[in-house]
Design a protein around this motif. Sequence first.
Motif, PDB file in Angstrom:
ATOM      1  N   ALA A  16       0.834  -1.210   0.000  1.00 17.66           N
ATOM      2  CA  ALA A  16       0.000   0.000   0.000  1.00 17.66           C
ATOM      3  C   ALA A  16       0.867   1.258   0.000  1.00 17.66           C
ATOM      4  CB  ALA A  16      -0.921  -0.010   1.209  1.00 17.66           C
ATOM      5  N   SER A  17       1.965   1.256   0.763  1.00 19.59           N
ATOM      6  CA  SER A  17       2.859   2.419   0.817  1.00 19.59           C
ATOM      7  C   SER A  17       3.527   2.661  -0.529  1.00 19.59           C
ATOM      8  CB  SER A  17       3.916   2.214   1.908  1.00 19.59           C
ATOM      9  OG  SER A  17       3.327   2.060   3.181  1.00 19.59           O
ATOM     10  N   LEU A  18       4.058   1.597  -1.132  1.00 22.98           N
ATOM     11  CA  LEU A  18       4.750   1.738  -2.410  1.00 22.98           C
ATOM     12  C   LEU A  18       3.792   2.131  -3.531  1.00 22.98           C
ATOM     13  CD1 LEU A  18       7.197  -1.306  -2.204  1.00 22.98           C
ATOM     14  CD2 LEU A  18       7.732   1.126  -1.912  1.00 22.98           C
ATOM     15  N   LEU A  19       2.591   1.545  -3.533  1.00 26.21           N
ATOM     16  CA  LEU A  19       1.611   1.908  -4.559  1.00 26.21           C
ATOM     17  C   LEU A  19       1.172   3.365  -4.419  1.00 26.21           C
ATOM     18  CD1 LEU A  19      -0.677  -1.261  -4.803  1.00 26.21           C
ATOM     19  CD2 LEU A  19       1.049  -0.465  -6.441  1.00 26.21           C
ATOM     20  N   GLY A  23       1.632   5.932  -7.350  1.00 32.53           N
ATOM     21  CA  GLY A  23       0.461   6.652  -7.834  1.00 32.53           C
ATOM     22  C   GLY A  23       0.708   8.145  -7.924  1.00 32.53           C
ATOM     23  N   CYS A  24       1.407   8.697  -6.940  1.00 36.88           N
ATOM     24  CA  CYS A  24       1.730  10.130  -6.963  1.00 36.88           C
ATOM     25  C   CYS A  24       2.655  10.458  -8.138  1.00 36.88           C
ATOM     26  CB  CYS A  24       2.387  10.535  -5.645  1.00 36.88           C
ATOM     27  SG  CYS A  24       1.285  10.498  -4.221  1.00 36.88           S
ATOM     28  N   LEU A  28       1.598  12.892 -11.294  1.00 39.19           N
ATOM     29  CA  LEU A  28       2.396  14.067 -11.636  1.00 39.19           C
ATOM     30  C   LEU A  28       2.860  14.010 -13.089  1.00 39.19           C
ATOM     31  CD1 LEU A  28       3.625  16.649 -10.413  1.00 39.19           C
ATOM     32  CD2 LEU A  28       5.657  15.332  -9.856  1.00 39.19           C
ATOM     33  N   TRP A  29       3.266  12.816 -13.526  1.00 46.43           N
ATOM     34  CA  TRP A  29       3.760  12.659 -14.887  1.00 46.43           C
ATOM     35  C   TRP A  29       2.639  12.834 -15.913  1.00 46.43           C
ATOM     36  CZ3 TRP A  29       3.148   8.309 -18.392  1.00 46.43           C
ATOM     37  CH2 TRP A  29       3.952   8.400 -19.536  1.00 46.43           C
ATOM     38  N   LEU A  30       1.479  12.233 -15.651  1.00 49.78           N
ATOM     39  CA  LEU A  30       0.368  12.327 -16.589  1.00 49.78           C
ATOM     40  C   LEU A  30      -0.162  13.750 -16.704  1.00 49.78           C
ATOM     41  CD1 LEU A  30      -1.582   9.056 -15.694  1.00 49.78           C
ATOM     42  CD2 LEU A  30      -0.252   9.512 -17.774  1.00 49.78           C
ATOM     43  N   THR A  31      -0.274  14.434 -15.587  1.00 49.08           N
ATOM     44  CA  THR A  31      -0.776  15.810 -15.639  1.00 49.08           C
ATOM     45  C   THR A  31       0.218  16.733 -16.330  1.00 49.08           C
ATOM     46  OG1 THR A  31       0.110  16.159 -13.403  1.00 49.08           O
ATOM     47  CG2 THR A  31      -2.218  15.592 -13.590  1.00 49.08           C
ATOM     48  N   ALA A  32       1.508  16.401 -16.239  1.00 51.14           N
ATOM     49  CA  ALA A  32       2.510  17.229 -16.918  1.00 51.14           C
ATOM     50  C   ALA A  32       2.454  17.037 -18.437  1.00 51.14           C
ATOM     51  CB  ALA A  32       3.911  16.887 -16.394  1.00 51.14           C
ATOM     52  N   ILE A  71       7.858  13.342  -2.933  1.00 48.74           N
ATOM     53  CA  ILE A  71       8.023  11.947  -3.349  1.00 48.74           C
ATOM     54  C   ILE A  71       9.414  11.439  -2.977  1.00 48.74           C
ATOM     55  CG2 ILE A  71       8.124  10.415  -5.352  1.00 48.74           C
ATOM     56  CD1 ILE A  71       6.012  12.248  -6.664  1.00 48.74           C
ATOM     57  N   VAL A  72      10.440  12.268  -3.242  1.00 47.94           N
ATOM     58  CA  VAL A  72      11.813  11.865  -2.910  1.00 47.94           C
ATOM     59  C   VAL A  72      11.964  11.663  -1.402  1.00 47.94           C
ATOM     60  CG1 VAL A  72      14.224  12.618  -2.913  1.00 47.94           C
ATOM     61  CG2 VAL A  72      12.798  12.975  -4.938  1.00 47.94           C
ATOM     62  N   PHE A  73      11.367  12.571  -0.625  1.00 44.21           N
ATOM     63  CA  PHE A  73      11.451  12.456   0.832  1.00 44.21           C
ATOM     64  C   PHE A  73      10.781  11.182   1.323  1.00 44.21           C
ATOM     65  CE2 PHE A  73       9.404  12.991   4.957  1.00 44.21           C
ATOM     66  CZ  PHE A  73      10.497  13.307   5.754  1.00 44.21           C
TER      67      PHE A  73
END
Length: 310
Positions: A16-19, A23-24, A28-32, A71-73
């Motif tokens: 759940a954490s990794l997904l 997902g984030c 971010l990529w799709l909206t960009a 995301i990196v954090f």
Amino acid sequence: MSDFISNFWSNYVAVASLLSILGCVLLLWLTARKRVASDADNTTGHVWDEDLRESNNPLPMWWVGLFILTIVFSVGYLAVFPGLGSFAGTQAWSSRAEYQADVAKATQALEPVYARYTPLSIEEAARDPQARAIGERLFMNNCAQCHGSDARGSKGFPNLTDADWLHGGAPEKIVESITKGRVGVMPPAAAMVGSPDDVKNVANYVLSLSGEPHDSVRAGLGKSKFAACAACHGIGGVGNPALGAPRLNDRIWLHGYGEAAIVQIINEGKHSAMPAQEGRLTEAQIKLLASYVWGMSNPSTTSATSTGTP
């Protein structure tokens, strides 16, 4: 996280954490990549309140940068600290270890305070005002939840201010009780006593031992049946500190008073426990706590002149 006893839940949390992070990233990529068709005035065509139009401007780069940093954090945090199911992280940090380190640090800092009372006996510490003040705080933090702030107890929790002790009220016995804890077990005794009528007779006999109101006829019939109880409580209900069996010939009732309460205990038995403080409190803390408890049941001795540091 690492306290889960089922691998399913560990894996569930990790996935759940990794997904969530993935997902984030995808969002971010799709909206960009997506471009909304705009009119010549760079609006999306959406209009609110007749003249409020939505412009087709991209997010500011600093705002996008915050999303990326988040995301990196999160990835870095899950690599260093526990968060992926049973994975403890590269630093093997845990709240339990942090707590134990804080306790060890506090214990070390307080050692000089307790060292002043090491030469004193329990009785001498009970007469020292400063030692009693420390013992009172220890009592409030560790014992008052069950025995009450005034140490007078309640139903099922012994009164520590009187002279009635289940396991003995000598200083060394109090230290033993605090250190090792106590477990009290009275098995259901109805089968040993006899019929339900016999149980009522025994209950009235117990009431007669302490001079409480009772049915004298039933009490006379229950005297012989009390032999099943005398093995622990002694002949005449004098109690047995070696077993933690309470006296029945006084007017102190730990688990309730009256025929109905006694009948219930005979039928159902009773189990009680006092947790051991060994490992939670140091030897010096247990000593001062014991001196405070002993002093409450021996108030005449604590009014003597202080023998400790003024």
